[in-house]
Design a protein around this motif. Sequence first.
Motif, PDB file in Angstrom:
ATOM      1  N   GLN A 216      29.700   4.239 -20.886  1.00  0.00           N
ATOM      2  CA  GLN A 216      30.543   5.378 -21.226  1.00  0.00           C
ATOM      3  C   GLN A 216      31.002   6.127 -19.974  1.00  0.00           C
ATOM      4  N   VAL A 217      32.041   6.918 -20.138  1.00  0.00           N
ATOM      5  CA  VAL A 217      32.517   7.748 -19.044  1.00  0.00           C
ATOM      6  C   VAL A 217      31.514   8.868 -18.778  1.00  0.00           C
ATOM      7  N   SER A 218      31.599   9.444 -17.595  1.00  0.00           N
ATOM      8  CA  SER A 218      30.718  10.538 -17.199  1.00  0.00           C
ATOM      9  C   SER A 218      31.526  11.816 -17.041  1.00  0.00           C
ATOM     10  N   PRO A 219      30.889  12.959 -17.192  1.00  0.00           N
ATOM     11  CA  PRO A 219      31.611  14.223 -16.963  1.00  0.00           C
ATOM     12  C   PRO A 219      31.984  14.373 -15.492  1.00  0.00           C
ATOM     13  N   PRO A 220      32.885  15.291 -15.181  1.00  0.00           N
ATOM     14  CA  PRO A 220      33.274  15.493 -13.774  1.00  0.00           C
ATOM     15  C   PRO A 220      32.096  15.938 -12.919  1.00  0.00           C
ATOM     16  N   GLU A 221      32.194  15.663 -11.633  1.00  0.00           N
ATOM     17  CA  GLU A 221      31.307  16.278 -10.662  1.00  0.00           C
ATOM     18  C   GLU A 221      31.912  17.625 -10.261  1.00  0.00           C
ATOM     19  N   PHE A 222      31.045  18.558  -9.858  1.00  0.00           N
ATOM     20  CA  PHE A 222      31.515  19.888  -9.493  1.00  0.00           C
ATOM     21  C   PHE A 222      30.982  20.266  -8.116  1.00  0.00           C
ATOM     22  N   ALA A 223      31.773  21.039  -7.387  1.00  0.00           N
ATOM     23  CA  ALA A 223      31.360  21.559  -6.091  1.00  0.00           C
ATOM     24  C   ALA A 223      31.927  22.959  -5.921  1.00  0.00           C
ATOM     25  N   LEU A 224      31.282  23.747  -5.077  1.00  0.00           N
ATOM     26  CA  LEU A 224      31.733  25.097  -4.763  1.00  0.00           C
ATOM     27  C   LEU A 224      32.226  25.153  -3.324  1.00  0.00           C
TER      28      LEU A 224
ATOM     29  N   TRP B  47      34.465   2.457 -27.678  1.00  0.00           N
ATOM     30  CA  TRP B  47      33.818   1.167 -27.932  1.00  0.00           C
ATOM     31  C   TRP B  47      34.913   0.092 -27.917  1.00  0.00           C
ATOM     32  N   ARG B  48      35.694   0.091 -26.846  1.00  0.00           N
ATOM     33  CA  ARG B  48      36.810  -0.849 -26.704  1.00  0.00           C
ATOM     34  C   ARG B  48      36.410  -1.977 -25.762  1.00  0.00           C
ATOM     35  N   SER B  49      36.902  -3.162 -26.060  1.00  0.00           N
ATOM     36  CA  SER B  49      36.614  -4.298 -25.186  1.00  0.00           C
ATOM     37  C   SER B  49      37.279  -4.137 -23.830  1.00  0.00           C
ATOM     38  N   THR B  50      38.352  -3.344 -23.773  1.00  0.00           N
ATOM     39  CA  THR B  50      39.100  -3.173 -22.522  1.00  0.00           C
ATOM     40  C   THR B  50      38.684  -1.937 -21.742  1.00  0.00           C
ATOM     41  N   GLY B  51      37.688  -1.206 -22.227  1.00  0.00           N
ATOM     42  CA  GLY B  51      37.235  -0.004 -21.542  1.00  0.00           C
ATOM     43  C   GLY B  51      37.919   1.240 -22.076  1.00  0.00           C
ATOM     44  N   PRO B  52      37.561   2.410 -21.562  1.00  0.00           N
ATOM     45  CA  PRO B  52      38.109   3.669 -22.074  1.00  0.00           C
ATOM     46  C   PRO B  52      39.599   3.797 -21.803  1.00  0.00           C
ATOM     47  N   GLN B  53      40.312   4.460 -22.713  1.00  0.00           N
ATOM     48  CA  GLN B  53      41.744   4.664 -22.538  1.00  0.00           C
ATOM     49  C   GLN B  53      42.042   5.650 -21.428  1.00  0.00           C
ATOM     50  N   GLU B  54      41.163   6.629 -21.219  1.00  0.00           N
ATOM     51  CA  GLU B  54      41.331   7.614 -20.161  1.00  0.00           C
ATOM     52  C   GLU B  54      39.958   8.087 -19.703  1.00  0.00           C
ATOM     53  N   ARG B  55      39.936   8.651 -18.514  1.00  0.00           N
ATOM     54  CA  ARG B  55      38.673   9.107 -17.935  1.00  0.00           C
ATOM     55  C   ARG B  55      38.787  10.571 -17.510  1.00  0.00           C
ATOM     56  N   PRO B  56      37.673  11.287 -17.525  1.00  0.00           N
ATOM     57  CA  PRO B  56      37.702  12.659 -17.017  1.00  0.00           C
ATOM     58  C   PRO B  56      38.073  12.683 -15.538  1.00  0.00           C
ATOM     59  N   VAL B  57      38.640  13.810 -15.099  1.00  0.00           N
ATOM     60  CA  VAL B  57      38.853  13.989 -13.672  1.00  0.00           C
ATOM     61  C   VAL B  57      37.519  13.781 -12.954  1.00  0.00           C
ATOM     62  N   ALA B  58      37.562  13.086 -11.835  1.00  0.00           N
ATOM     63  CA  ALA B  58      36.308  12.695 -11.174  1.00  0.00           C
ATOM     64  C   ALA B  58      35.583  13.875 -10.540  1.00  0.00           C
ATOM     65  N   ARG B  59      36.354  14.840  -9.980  1.00  0.00           N
ATOM     66  CA  ARG B  59      35.702  15.904  -9.213  1.00  0.00           C
ATOM     67  C   ARG B  59      36.505  17.187  -9.347  1.00  0.00           C
ATOM     68  N   ILE B  60      35.817  18.283  -9.575  1.00  0.00           N
ATOM     69  CA  ILE B  60      36.435  19.604  -9.641  1.00  0.00           C
ATOM     70  C   ILE B  60      35.765  20.496  -8.601  1.00  0.00           C
ATOM     71  N   VAL B  61      36.571  21.024  -7.686  1.00  0.00           N
ATOM     72  CA  VAL B  61      36.066  21.947  -6.668  1.00  0.00           C
ATOM     73  C   VAL B  61      36.467  23.358  -7.069  1.00  0.00           C
ATOM     74  N   LEU B  62      35.489  24.230  -7.193  1.00  0.00           N
ATOM     75  CA  LEU B  62      35.731  25.637  -7.511  1.00  0.00           C
ATOM     76  C   LEU B  62      35.891  26.394  -6.199  1.00  0.00           C
ATOM     77  N   ALA B  63      37.121  26.802  -5.910  1.00  0.00           N
ATOM     78  CA  ALA B  63      37.464  27.394  -4.619  1.00  0.00           C
ATOM     79  C   ALA B  63      37.267  28.903  -4.616  1.00  0.00           C
ATOM     80  N   ASP B  64      37.180  29.457  -3.395  1.00  0.00           N
ATOM     81  CA  ASP B  64      37.067  30.902  -3.173  1.00  0.00           C
ATOM     82  C   ASP B  64      35.812  31.467  -3.838  1.00  0.00           C
ATOM     83  N   ILE B  65      34.723  30.700  -3.801  1.00  0.00           N
ATOM     84  CA  ILE B  65      33.432  31.118  -4.354  1.00  0.00           C
ATOM     85  C   ILE B  65      32.441  31.259  -3.210  1.00  0.00           C
TER      86      ILE B  65
END
Length: 511
Positions: free
Chosen positions: A10-18, A152-170
């Motif tokens: 399965q796909v994974s949720p995004p990674e996050f950074a500050l 549960w597709r033989s060809t894999g997921p139709q779309e994936r979450p954004v890989a990485r989200i950076v929270l800026a100005d924190i």
Amino acid sequence: MATTAQLPTQVSPPEFALSPALPHQIGGAEVWAFPVLPDPDGLLLGPGADEASEALGLDLLAALEAARATGRAGEVTSIPVAPLERSGEVSLVLLVGVGEGSVTDFRRAGAALARATKDRANVVTSLAAIAPDEGVSAVVVGAMLGSFAFHWRSTGPQERPVARIVLADISDDGADDELARALALGGAGWRARALATVPANLKTPAWLAEQAVEVGEAAGLDVTVWDEKRLAAEGFGGILAVGGGSVHPPRMIRMDYTPRGASKRMPTVVLVGKGITFDSGGLDIKPSESMLTMKRDMSGGGAVIAAMAALRDVGCPVRVIGLVPAAENAVSGSAMRPGDVITHFGGRTSEVNNTDAEGRLVLADAMAYAVSELSPTVLVDIATLTGAMKVALGQWTGGYFANDEVLAGHMESAAVDSGESLWRMPLVKDYEERVTSKIADGDNAAGGAGAITAALYLQHFAGDVPWAHIDFASAAESPSDRHEWTAGPSGFGPRLLLSWLGSEDPLAGIA
């Protein structure tokens, strides 16, 4: 019977950074995203937007005006950046409304951001920089849950979450701790949603128990599983009766969390989650359309498993034991029949006048076990229990009952903090006669005021323990993508439980 189904990766949720830097100062971003705030004199843009406008040669406020943006929470204005106007890797600017700026608004904005950036590699956003207290957590939880997908597709997921989200100005000193807590809350919601979405040709009671063992071991929990032989030997008649019609025998799962430095006198909370891995209705069979969502009738159990796995990460200060009575309510020659009388753990009996009122039968066993053997300070059960709750409260709000006013207050506060809405329902004593059988101690199918009579039935198994019953059949399924909810099983519950149990003193006024 062994299952041959194998769940694809399965796909994974995004990674996050500050980051303390503004978006234009952070390299490698594919998307920049800025908050939009309504203002009496017109819309305002959040930190870094002016610098981005200058770097890109774009008038972002003019773009908002052209799009007739309002700034409402979750509204997204997309501005593609043409190749000659690019700054670094940026190819898209998103302007995301945050409405009145409440925690809920920022949760919704985070979810909207995640939906708008699927299949992207990296987004940098200053959304969280203007959020109120708990705003970083809200953006992260919203973005995580708004990214959820299952396939549960033989060809894999139709779309994936954004890989990485950076929270800026924190640059807040406590932001790292807030981010860690948010990842625990969002991750628990993701896990509960995933468990509820898995089809029942894989998700048997034994499979659900295996998942509990796996996540429990990773979280440092002690996990015990009762098989059908041990359930019979110890008198769990409700679980055995409900699971008796299936080739997949029932289980009961116990997960124990003990905080560091716990003493023998430390109070214990027991959570009980309904774990019906598929509900056909039994011999009182459901209409076919009503069965379409019944793979998620274990959502209460999934909420308990997911919450237990995250207790350490939210710093829960009390001992917690999670119980998940798991069974498949199927139709066969060995299925329980209308009119059967079953004996629960501890000896109380129930007349089964509707085999589709099975959830309370398995909860009753686990609750009786908890009161008899675990000496709980507080007992909370959570279940997709009655269609009547959806009739009462509609699609997005769960109901709860409580026999203790202080505990009821804790539930109300946790609902507000978590964004998983609850409404208190009454334990109407006048209906008590409806759950009384002429031949047994109780009747599992009182009818009329169905959510209330189900709660009254369960109250007999809580004894004198402060107890809350959460019935979220009303909020268990999202018909479409809406804010942090994605279409399908909602995974409701773990954020609520963790907001309560991860508070400084979850038993204040009780123990």
